[in-house]
Design a protein around this motif. Structure first.
Motif, PDB file in Angstrom:
ATOM      1  N   PRO A 101       0.804  -1.334  -0.079  1.00  0.00           N
ATOM      2  CA  PRO A 101       0.138   0.020  -0.082  1.00  0.00           C
ATOM      3  C   PRO A 101       1.117   1.327   0.027  1.00  0.00           C
ATOM      4  N   LYS A 102       0.173   2.441  -0.134  1.00  0.00           N
ATOM      5  CA  LYS A 102       0.908   3.750  -0.036  1.00  0.00           C
ATOM      6  C   LYS A 102       1.475   3.967   1.393  1.00  0.00           C
ATOM      7  N   PHE A 103       0.311   3.579   2.265  1.00  0.00           N
ATOM      8  CA  PHE A 103       0.366   3.786   3.614  1.00  0.00           C
ATOM      9  C   PHE A 103      -0.247   2.783   4.743  1.00  0.00           C
ATOM     10  N   ARG A 104       0.519   2.768   5.700  1.00  0.00           N
ATOM     11  CA  ARG A 104      -0.109   1.741   6.642  1.00  0.00           C
ATOM     12  C   ARG A 104       0.474   2.001   8.285  1.00  0.00           C
ATOM     13  N   VAL A 105      -0.500   1.905   9.010  1.00  0.00           N
ATOM     14  CA  VAL A 105      -0.067   1.822  10.363  1.00  0.00           C
ATOM     15  C   VAL A 105      -0.403   0.200  11.037  1.00  0.00           C
ATOM     16  N   LEU A 106       0.685   0.089  11.618  1.00  0.00           N
ATOM     17  CA  LEU A 106       0.741  -1.410  12.329  1.00  0.00           C
ATOM     18  C   LEU A 106       0.889  -1.153  13.942  1.00  0.00           C
ATOM     19  N   LYS A 107       0.403  -2.174  14.637  1.00  0.00           N
ATOM     20  CA  LYS A 107       0.746  -2.087  16.131  1.00  0.00           C
ATOM     21  C   LYS A 107       1.842  -3.190  16.197  1.00  0.00           C
ATOM     22  N   THR A 108       2.541  -2.935  17.313  1.00  0.00           N
ATOM     23  CA  THR A 108       3.960  -3.700  17.656  1.00  0.00           C
ATOM     24  C   THR A 108       3.295  -5.220  17.584  1.00  0.00           C
ATOM     25  N   GLY A 109       4.237  -6.023  16.728  1.00  0.00           N
ATOM     26  CA  GLY A 109       4.022  -7.466  16.793  1.00  0.00           C
ATOM     27  C   GLY A 109       2.979  -7.847  15.622  1.00  0.00           C
ATOM     28  N   GLN A 110       2.251  -7.180  14.918  1.00  0.00           N
ATOM     29  CA  GLN A 110       1.561  -7.348  13.791  1.00  0.00           C
ATOM     30  C   GLN A 110       2.486  -7.550  12.622  1.00  0.00           C
ATOM     31  N   SER A 111       1.880  -8.470  11.417  1.00  0.00           N
ATOM     32  CA  SER A 111       2.573  -8.622  10.292  1.00  0.00           C
ATOM     33  C   SER A 111       1.862  -8.037   9.145  1.00  0.00           C
TER      34      SER A 111
END
Lengths: 114, 116
Positions: B8-18
């Motif tokens: 994608p162009k942007f992404r926000v993840l939480k710690t531990g996610q893949s």
């Protein structure tokens, strides 16, 4: 080891004045040298390259660069800067023997003031 | 001819996610690369590939995996995201030396990843 150095984090120049962005390199064998420009929130765009031949190479948007083998330099130049030239500039070298790798400098921010 | 595209162009993840970043090129280039760009550090090579089915480590490979199952695609995976992986990721491709007059890399528009 292969490396590229851009000694200036930032270069400030007035519109209409000539500009120079410096780059020196270290590579085994003959170097393939490149300049890229990056505008905010964009990818890198190719400006020009030196592969062989004339030491002065011309590229996009009126930019040129001079290859100096004895000084291992490849400085980017433009005779008359435009405000729209303000961007981040990267120098890169592609190593001759392992042509699948490029080495980039840390980048120089060019600010052209009206 | 789209060149190099990234999703994608942007992404926000939480710690531990893949997650997986996808790079695609339509120029039939043999070589593909993944870089990360952090303020004041220029571009750092994560992994690269010299052809379909091959991958190699770059300068900062830890925490990332890659795959090149098809020549036109190069995937970058984060198995367990960490805040230190917050960065802008660029994909690039280039032709084989001697295969054409073009020796430079072609870059995608980038993916801005934030890990919280």
């Amino acid at each position: 080891a292969q490396s590229v150095a851009q000694p200036e984090d930032q270069v400030n120049v007035a519109e209409g004045n000539p500009l120079t962005v410096k780059c020196t390199y270290s590579v085994s064998g003959n170097p393939y040298l490149f300049w890229y420009v990056q505008y905010p929130n964009r990818g890198l765009q190719f400006l020009l390259k030196y592969i062989t031949g004339d030491n002065l190479v011309k590229g996009s948007y009126g930019f040129e660069a001079e290859f100096n083998k004895s000084q291992t330099s490849f400085h980017l130049k433009k005779p008359s800067a435009l405000v729209s030239d303000s961007a981040l500039y990267f120098c890169a070298v592609r190593e001759f023997r392992l042509l699948n790798k490029f080495y980039f400098g840390s980048g120089t921010k060019l600010n052209v003031k009206p | 001819n789209a060149g190099v595209t990234q999703t994608p162009k942007f992404r926000v993840l939480k710690t531990g996610q893949s997650m997986t970043l996808l790079c695609a090129q339509d120029m039939n280039h043999e070589y593909m690369y993944w870089y990360r760009q952090d303020p004041g550090m220029g571009l750092r090579l994560i992994h690269y590939s010299v052809g379909e089915g091959t991958t190699a480590k770059g300068e900062v490979p830890d925490g990332y995996n890659v795959s090149r199952l098809k020549k036109q695609n190069f995937l970058l995976g984060l198995e367990s995201a960490a805040p230190s992986q917050t960065s802008v990721y660029f994909c690039a491709s280039s032709p084989v030396h001697g295969g054409s007059d073009s020796y430079e890399q072609y870059f995608g528009p980038g993916t801005r990843l934030t890990v919280t």
